[in-house]
Every structure is written in C-alpha cells, then in structure tokens.
Design a protein around this motif. Structure first.
Motif, PDB file in Angstrom:
ATOM      1  N   GLU B  95       0.774  -1.046   0.012  1.00  0.00           N
ATOM      2  CA  GLU B  95       0.212  -0.067   0.200  1.00  0.00           C
ATOM      3  C   GLU B  95       0.985   1.132   0.111  1.00  0.00           C
ATOM      4  N   VAL B  96       0.724   2.137  -0.834  1.00  0.00           N
ATOM      5  CA  VAL B  96       1.488   3.447  -1.091  1.00  0.00           C
ATOM      6  C   VAL B  96       0.315   4.532  -0.998  1.00  0.00           C
ATOM      7  N   PHE B  97       0.437   5.350   0.058  1.00  0.00           N
ATOM      8  CA  PHE B  97      -0.307   6.593  -0.028  1.00  0.00           C
ATOM      9  C   PHE B  97       0.298   7.519  -0.843  1.00  0.00           C
ATOM     10  N   GLU B  98      -0.489   8.096  -1.901  1.00  0.00           N
ATOM     11  CA  GLU B  98       0.220   8.923  -2.992  1.00  0.00           C
ATOM     12  C   GLU B  98       0.613  10.217  -2.641  1.00  0.00           C
ATOM     13  N   GLY B  99       0.333  10.568  -1.130  1.00  0.00           N
ATOM     14  CA  GLY B  99       0.802  11.912  -0.791  1.00  0.00           C
ATOM     15  C   GLY B  99       2.176  11.726  -0.305  1.00  0.00           C
ATOM     16  N   MET B 100       2.515  10.344   0.115  1.00  0.00           N
ATOM     17  CA  MET B 100       3.784  10.054   0.774  1.00  0.00           C
ATOM     18  C   MET B 100       4.445   8.879   0.041  1.00  0.00           C
ATOM     19  N   PRO B 101       4.794   9.102  -1.414  1.00  0.00           N
ATOM     20  CA  PRO B 101       5.202   7.985  -2.323  1.00  0.00           C
ATOM     21  C   PRO B 101       6.337   6.997  -1.619  1.00  0.00           C
ATOM     22  N   GLU B 102       7.196   7.672  -0.736  1.00  0.00           N
ATOM     23  CA  GLU B 102       8.387   6.817  -0.518  1.00  0.00           C
ATOM     24  C   GLU B 102       7.914   5.984   0.741  1.00  0.00           C
ATOM     25  N   ALA B 103       6.854   6.194   1.296  1.00  0.00           N
ATOM     26  CA  ALA B 103       6.402   5.391   2.577  1.00  0.00           C
ATOM     27  C   ALA B 103       5.606   4.396   2.287  1.00  0.00           C
ATOM     28  N   GLY B 104       6.145   3.224   1.402  1.00  0.00           N
ATOM     29  CA  GLY B 104       5.074   2.092   1.175  1.00  0.00           C
ATOM     30  C   GLY B 104       5.304   1.135   2.358  1.00  0.00           C
ATOM     31  N   ALA B 105       3.962   0.641   2.556  1.00  0.00           N
ATOM     32  CA  ALA B 105       3.647  -0.547   3.635  1.00  0.00           C
ATOM     33  C   ALA B 105       3.134  -1.871   3.065  1.00  0.00           C
ATOM     34  N   VAL B 106       3.385  -2.832   3.588  1.00  0.00           N
ATOM     35  CA  VAL B 106       2.792  -4.217   3.480  1.00  0.00           C
ATOM     36  C   VAL B 106       1.629  -4.461   4.391  1.00  0.00           C
ATOM     37  N   GLU B 127       8.185   0.602   6.959  1.00  0.00           N
ATOM     38  CA  GLU B 127       9.857   0.248   6.798  1.00  0.00           C
ATOM     39  C   GLU B 127      10.457   0.832   7.847  1.00  0.00           C
ATOM     40  N   THR B 128       9.901   1.908   8.348  1.00  0.00           N
ATOM     41  CA  THR B 128      10.489   2.852   9.398  1.00  0.00           C
ATOM     42  C   THR B 128       9.314   3.458  10.008  1.00  0.00           C
ATOM     43  N   GLN B 129      10.000   3.845  11.606  1.00  0.00           N
ATOM     44  CA  GLN B 129       9.120   4.378  12.520  1.00  0.00           C
ATOM     45  C   GLN B 129       8.646   5.872  11.983  1.00  0.00           C
ATOM     46  N   GLU B 130       9.584   6.598  11.149  1.00  0.00           N
ATOM     47  CA  GLU B 130       9.265   7.969  10.767  1.00  0.00           C
ATOM     48  C   GLU B 130       7.709   7.495   9.691  1.00  0.00           C
ATOM     49  N   HIS B 131       8.057   6.573   8.873  1.00  0.00           N
ATOM     50  CA  HIS B 131       6.832   6.272   7.823  1.00  0.00           C
ATOM     51  C   HIS B 131       5.576   5.998   8.665  1.00  0.00           C
ATOM     52  N   HIS B 135       2.083   7.938   8.930  1.00  0.00           N
ATOM     53  CA  HIS B 135       0.663   7.249   8.136  1.00  0.00           C
ATOM     54  C   HIS B 135      -0.258   7.727   9.378  1.00  0.00           C
ATOM     55  N   ILE B 136      -0.061   7.560  10.505  1.00  0.00           N
ATOM     56  CA  ILE B 136      -0.754   8.073  11.597  1.00  0.00           C
ATOM     57  C   ILE B 136      -1.115   9.522  11.463  1.00  0.00           C
ATOM     58  N   ASN B 137      -0.357  10.240  11.346  1.00  0.00           N
ATOM     59  CA  ASN B 137      -0.358  11.661  11.092  1.00  0.00           C
ATOM     60  C   ASN B 137      -1.402  12.154   9.915  1.00  0.00           C
ATOM     61  N   GLY B 139      -3.868  10.540   8.927  1.00  0.00           N
ATOM     62  CA  GLY B 139      -5.317  10.130   9.343  1.00  0.00           C
ATOM     63  C   GLY B 139      -5.607  11.080  10.326  1.00  0.00           C
ATOM     64  N   MET B 140      -4.691  11.790  11.208  1.00  0.00           N
ATOM     65  CA  MET B 140      -4.930  12.803  12.234  1.00  0.00           C
ATOM     66  C   MET B 140      -5.524  14.153  11.353  1.00  0.00           C
ATOM     67  N   GLU B 141      -4.943  14.264  10.291  1.00  0.00           N
ATOM     68  CA  GLU B 141      -5.187  15.400   9.553  1.00  0.00           C
ATOM     69  C   GLU B 141      -6.495  15.321   8.947  1.00  0.00           C
ATOM     70  N   ALA B 142      -6.865  14.088   8.567  1.00  0.00           N
ATOM     71  CA  ALA B 142      -8.202  14.041   8.060  1.00  0.00           C
ATOM     72  C   ALA B 142      -9.308  14.001   9.263  1.00  0.00           C
ATOM     73  N   GLY B 143      -8.991  13.505  10.134  1.00  0.00           N
ATOM     74  CA  GLY B 143      -9.671  13.513  11.531  1.00  0.00           C
ATOM     75  C   GLY B 143      -9.876  15.017  11.796  1.00  0.00           C
ATOM     76  N   MET B 144      -8.958  15.706  11.845  1.00  0.00           N
ATOM     77  CA  MET B 144      -9.161  17.310  12.098  1.00  0.00           C
ATOM     78  C   MET B 144     -10.334  17.933  11.112  1.00  0.00           C
ATOM     79  N   GLN B 145      -9.802  17.472   9.691  1.00  0.00           N
ATOM     80  CA  GLN B 145     -10.767  17.895   8.700  1.00  0.00           C
ATOM     81  C   GLN B 145     -12.185  17.774   9.065  1.00  0.00           C
TER      82      GLN B 145
END
Lengths: 86, 158
Positions: B95-106, B127-131, B135-137, B139-145
């Motif tokens: 899964e790749v969020f197209e807003g953060m294309p470098e942060a792919g997940a499985v 792959e990393t904690q930063e990614h 990802h959580i952030n 969602g947080m932005e969406a939640g704030m919206q």
C-alpha cells in the motif's frame, strides 16, 4: 519492584532498566518506602499518544460504520436469494 | 447489536499499525465488500467524500487503486499490489499513500468468522518508524478536517 519481577517473569536488572526508561520519559513515578521502591503509573502522560492514535482510529470508525450498513443490506439480499432457491 | 465506533487501533511495534473490528456478518460478505469496486465505493469514504476510483485486479501480482475526493475538494489516493490472496480469509498487499510515495507499507488483512460474526484485522507494516508515524499523522489530519467540517455544520445550523 518485587511484585513486578514476579508478575513479568523477568530478571530484576531488566525490570529496573525498563522502569528507569519509563521514569525518564515521565510515565511512572517512584517513591521510596524503607528499602522498597514503589512505582506509580502516570496515565495522563499517555494521553497525547492516545489522542494521536484516536484521531486516526476515528476515520476507520467512520468507514466501518458505513460498511456495517452495507453488510446489513448484503445479508438481506442473501436471505432473499436463499428464499428464491427454495 | 451495534458495533459503531468500536474499531481499535494499536501500535504493536515501532513500525506497525494494527486495526481490528468485529462485524455482524459472515466473512464472505466482508470480503466481498472489500474486493468489489461498486461496494468499496459505498463504504470506504463514509461521509468524508466520494470514492471516485476503486480499481481491484484481484490476483497475485495484480494492482489496486482507491481514490477519494473529499468534500473539501482534495484527492486522497492509495494504490498497491496484491501479494497473497486466500478468498474470504486473507489478503496481503502493498500500500502506497500517493501523498507520501516513499512510505510504502505491506498490509495483511485477515478475516475470522465465529457464530456468524467476523473479526477483521489489518496489520500495516512500514519500513521505518518515521513512515509509520507519518501514516498515523495523515489520518489525524483527516480527522481534524472532519472535526472542522462538523464544526462548520454546527455553526451554520445556529
């Protein structure tokens, strides 16, 4: 401290190390009572993490709420089809 | 019995997100709702917007892409590739969020049925904690919206 060692099944030095880290980041308080050290969890320190994850959880809850409604409809259809087969 | 608002999100390790939820329906229906474009369009965006793309090429090596157009006019798009498919039970995909294309997940989606109810679990492995945190952030932005939208509705209703 002894209670924690028993409960966790870890060696005392390991438990001490974990507790030290938790104390450093403000998640537990320590109090000395004679030779014993009493630890207390500071739940409110976890609130920022809780809030952080909750906002993410909320978007899933919204989608899953809509999925619940759709599943009810699919279940109804399936029962309808089941009756037709009879 | 209502399951409203009972999704649970936990962070099992520094690079993972685990989402769990129970549904009052058999697992083949949950699977169907998750893998059928016309059905995805009806639940995924909930009240946040409209699903404009729900492409599903359900085979190992096949790709998927879901796009949501939010009421505020921005697009939220995800895509990935299916790695493992066990019908009605398990889907492993990237899964790749197209807003953060470098942060792919499985993602590993599993469905388990008991007494006609289905437990769903999605394990997101970054792959990393930063990614993972990014990802959580997002969602947080969406939640704030959402919160802002609700506030706006409440204010206009006054």
């Amino acid at each position: 401290m002894n209670d924690l060692v028993t409960q966790l099944g870890l060696a005392q030095p390991q438990v001490s190390k974990h507790l030290r880290v938790l104390r450093e980041v403000g998640l537990v308080d320590v109090r000395h009572e004679g030779r014993q050290r009493m630890y207390r969890l500071k739940g409110h320190s976890l609130k920022p993490i809780h809030d952080w994850v909750k906002n993410y959880e909320r978007t899933w809850n919204e989608s899953f709420g809509a999925l619940d409604e759709l599943l009810e409809e699919l279940k109804g259809k399936q029962e309808g089809e089941g009756r037709n087969d009879e | 019995m209502t399951s409203k608002g009972t999704a649970k999100v936990t962070l099992p390790t520094k690079t993972q997100i685990l989402i769990t939820r129970e549904f009052d329906a058999p697992k083949h229906l949950v699977y169907k709702a998750w893998t059928t474009p016309e059905l995805i369009k009806r639940w995924w965006s909930a009240n946040r917007g409209e699903v404009t793309v729900a492409d599903v090429d359900l085979r190992v090596g096949g790709t998927w892409r879901w796009v949501m157009l939010t009421h505020r006019g921005f697009e939220v798009a995800f895509h990935g590739e299916y790695q493992e498919i066990i019908p009605n039970e398990r889907i492993v995909c990237t899964e790749v969020f197209e807003g953060m294309p470098e942060a792919g997940a499985v993602n590993t989606l599993t469905l388990a049925e008991k007494n006609g109810r289905t437990s769903l679990a999605i394990l997101v492995q970054h792959e990393t904690q930063e990614h993972r945190d990014g990802h959580i952030n997002s969602g947080m932005e969406a939640g704030m919206q959402d919160a802002m939208d609700l506030l706006e509705q409440a204010v206009t209703a006054l």
